[in-house]
Design a protein around this motif. Structure first.
Motif, PDB file in Angstrom:
ATOM      1  N   MET A 190     -10.312  -2.082   1.613  1.00  0.00           N
ATOM      2  CA  MET A 190      -9.521  -1.898   2.933  1.00  0.00           C
ATOM      3  C   MET A 190      -9.965  -0.831   3.713  1.00  0.00           C
ATOM      4  O   MET A 190     -10.472   0.048   2.734  1.00  0.00           O
ATOM      5  N   ASN A 191     -10.097  -0.899   4.821  1.00  0.00           N
ATOM      6  CA  ASN A 191     -10.555   0.449   5.702  1.00  0.00           C
ATOM      7  C   ASN A 191      -9.351   1.357   5.700  1.00  0.00           C
ATOM      8  O   ASN A 191      -8.181   1.088   6.388  1.00  0.00           O
ATOM      9  N   ASN A 192      -9.435   2.563   4.927  1.00  0.00           N
ATOM     10  CA  ASN A 192      -8.205   3.535   5.029  1.00  0.00           C
ATOM     11  C   ASN A 192      -8.421   4.732   5.785  1.00  0.00           C
ATOM     12  O   ASN A 192      -7.573   5.480   6.097  1.00  0.00           O
ATOM     13  N   ASP A 193      -9.875   4.712   6.592  1.00  0.00           N
ATOM     14  CA  ASP A 193     -10.181   6.067   7.232  1.00  0.00           C
ATOM     15  C   ASP A 193      -9.352   5.959   8.682  1.00  0.00           C
ATOM     16  O   ASP A 193      -9.241   7.160   8.957  1.00  0.00           O
ATOM     17  N   ASP A 231      -6.235   4.738  10.961  1.00  0.00           N
ATOM     18  CA  ASP A 231      -5.021   4.369  10.879  1.00  0.00           C
ATOM     19  C   ASP A 231      -4.869   3.114  11.822  1.00  0.00           C
ATOM     20  O   ASP A 231      -3.838   2.180  11.755  1.00  0.00           O
ATOM     21  N   THR A 288      -8.560   1.855  -5.779  1.00  0.00           N
ATOM     22  CA  THR A 288      -7.313   2.195  -5.059  1.00  0.00           C
ATOM     23  C   THR A 288      -7.869   1.417  -3.573  1.00  0.00           C
ATOM     24  O   THR A 288      -6.701   0.841  -2.972  1.00  0.00           O
ATOM     25  N   ASP A 289      -8.975   1.211  -3.003  1.00  0.00           N
ATOM     26  CA  ASP A 289      -9.492   0.701  -1.815  1.00  0.00           C
ATOM     27  C   ASP A 289     -10.021  -0.910  -1.995  1.00  0.00           C
ATOM     28  O   ASP A 289     -10.378  -1.315  -1.026  1.00  0.00           O
ATOM     29  N   TYR A 317      -1.547  -7.487   7.989  1.00  0.00           N
ATOM     30  CA  TYR A 317      -1.267  -5.779   7.685  1.00  0.00           C
ATOM     31  C   TYR A 317       0.114  -5.503   8.356  1.00  0.00           C
ATOM     32  O   TYR A 317       0.111  -5.674   9.513  1.00  0.00           O
ATOM     33  N   ARG A 373      -6.976  -1.527  10.177  1.00  0.00           N
ATOM     34  CA  ARG A 373      -6.727  -1.614   8.896  1.00  0.00           C
ATOM     35  C   ARG A 373      -7.379  -2.886   8.204  1.00  0.00           C
ATOM     36  O   ARG A 373      -6.731  -3.571   7.520  1.00  0.00           O
ATOM     37  N   THR A 378       0.787  -1.207   0.036  1.00  0.00           N
ATOM     38  CA  THR A 378      -0.184   0.057  -0.050  1.00  0.00           C
ATOM     39  C   THR A 378       0.894   1.301   0.008  1.00  0.00           C
ATOM     40  O   THR A 378       0.542   2.397  -0.421  1.00  0.00           O
ATOM     41  N   SER A 379       2.124   1.176   0.414  1.00  0.00           N
ATOM     42  CA  SER A 379       3.112   2.373   0.467  1.00  0.00           C
ATOM     43  C   SER A 379       4.644   1.670   0.624  1.00  0.00           C
ATOM     44  O   SER A 379       4.661   0.424   0.891  1.00  0.00           O
TER      45      SER A 379
END
Ligand SMILES: *[C@@H]1O[C@H](CO)[C@@H](O)[C@H](O)[C@H]1NC(C)=O
Ligand SMILES: *[C@@H]1O[C@H](CO)[C@@H](O)[C@H](O)[C@H]1NC(C)=O
Length: 416
Positions: A284-287, A289, A266-267, A230, A292, A195-196
């Protein structure tokens, strides 16, 4: 007591019977019991990509029209050491490589490691852009190393797999090792979704590494013993594999989690159950941090085992004609694998599915776009589509298929 339980067990059987029957029937279909061993491929014009030995995973990188692959450099080691198939005889000394395939020239180029001596036992990979540097990518790769702490007297497992992070300048002929990553939650890593540069999802494909329990979790669909983890890194510039690594369970209690792939948005993350023959579309739950976790949106069953999934985004789509869809490679008869996986001369037949939403959005259209008895490619583990500019009203693409045990990646033109 027995008497009073009797009607209850009959009711239970009446309720659970069809459920169990259906699950077992699906399982038998998936492992290929009903498929004949003899099969003649009707595919014409199959091309073989030179120097693409046993590449378990391939990824299309659209920005520079290249395919990245993680392959082996020599043929025999995989038959003696490959923990995902319980090949645990000889600790590895061999080195695999990252390859770049040019789909237009149908050629493969082996990247030279700047600073990585190996061993490197290749499996799932992911490739993402370097956010700080256009023209560069990060490559994440599973590496199935032996466990230095394993001794016959201890219960320490034979394998100690980790993730390698590499950096590559597009079109350069080298790749630089950035760091290795190890965490106690990542035990039997199979595939990666980055994801990064500092975070990724990874599947554990089994709970048990060998033995009877391993066979039970393969066969019994109710054993939901695998998961998606994750992983987050505080930094890349460390020499210690376990330094600054944080991990949480993102998707718990699934049956035989295996491949991961990028989806339509992207999610969206694609997860497959290999022996279960299922594709899960998940979000993916991106909201948050601190959270995940993955949420499953769809479960799409197919009638074979499947491995690493990919999503094809049709660059020539119009409102009325969109060939975007999911590509899933698997085995015609996974039931034969216990007899063939250690045999360098065996041929496991393969099947490739193309799945897309039905035009009226009522469900999923599933089509076999390639099938082979294993002569052209054995033990398929990933497939993807590379677009071809439409001519007249014909939509076609190059289908690239790779196999964890195969001699080469192959490609064939398919109609979508
Ligand atoms: C990486 O770490 C080394 C040793 O701690 C240090 O000398 C170097 O400057 C660091 N590099 C970056 C890019 O931070
Ligand atoms: C994480 O997010 C998901 C989806 O929004 C939610 O169902 C779940 O309860 C959350 N978990 C935690 C521990 O907050």
């Amino acid at each position: 007591m027995a008497f009073s339980l009797f009607p209850l067990s009959l009711i239970l059987l009446a309720v659970l019977g069809p459920m169990i029957y259906n699950a077992i029937r699906h399982e038998l279909t998936v492992v290929g019991i009903y498929r004949s061993r003899t099969f003649t491929s009707s595919a014409q014009g199959i091309h073989t990509i030179p120097d693409t030995l046993q590449c378990e995973d391939i990824h299309y990188y659209a920005p520079n029209n290249r395919i990245f692959a993680a392959c082996e450099d020599s043929f025999l080691p995989r038959f003696r050491w490959f923990p995902p198939l319980v090949h645990l005889d000889v600790p590895p000394t061999s080195t695999g490589s990252i390859h770049v395939i040019d789909p237009r020239r149908m050629s493969s180029f082996r990247l030279t490691f700047e600073n990585f001596p190996g061993p490197f036992v290749t499996h799932g990979i992911d490739v993402i852009p370097d956010p700080d540097r256009p023209n560069a990518v990060y490559i994440f790769a599973v590496n199935h190393l032996a466990n230095p702490e394993h001794h016959p007297a201890t219960r320490a497992p034979k394998a100690r797999s980790q993730i390698e992070v590499f950096h590559h300048i597009l079109n350069a002929n080298t790749v630089r090792h950035v760091r290795s990553v190890r965490h106690p939650l990542v035990t039997t890593p199979n595939d990666i979704y980055a994801t990064s540069p500092l975070s990724f999802y990874v599947t554990n494909d089994h709970r048990y590494r060998e033995g009877l329990m391993r066979q039970i979790e393969d066969i019994v669909p109710w054993t939901k013993w695998t998961n998606v983890i994750y992983v987050e890194l505080d930094q890349l510039n460390v020499s210690d594999e376990v330094a600054d690594v944080h991990a949480t369970v993102a998707l718990p209690r699934m049956h035989n989690c295996n491949g991961l792939g990028h989806g339509q948005s992207t999610d969206e993350i694609l997860v497959t159950s290999a022996i279960g023959g299922k594709l899960w579309r998940a979000r993916m739950n991106n909201d948050d941090d601190a959270n995940r976790t993955l949420t499953i949106l769809d479960e799409i069953p197919v009638d074979s085992t499947i491995d690493n999934p990919s999503y094809y985004e049709d660059p020539y789509r119009t409102a009325h004609d969109d060939a975007s869809g999911y590509v899933l490679a698997g085995l015609r008869r996974a039931i034969d694998v216990p007899n063939t996986a250690r045999d360098p001369t065996a041929t496991e037949g393969v099947i490739v599915w193309y799945v897309r939403r039905k035009e009226d959005s009522t469900g999923w259209e599933k089509r076999v776009i390639f099938e082979d008895d294993g002569t052209n490619i054995r033990f398929a583990s990933a497939a993807l589509l590379v677009p071809i500019k439409p001519a007249r009203n014909l939509k076609e693409a190059w289908l690239f298929i790779t196999g964890v045990m195969s001699n080469s990646v192959i490609t064939v033109k398919v109609e979508l």
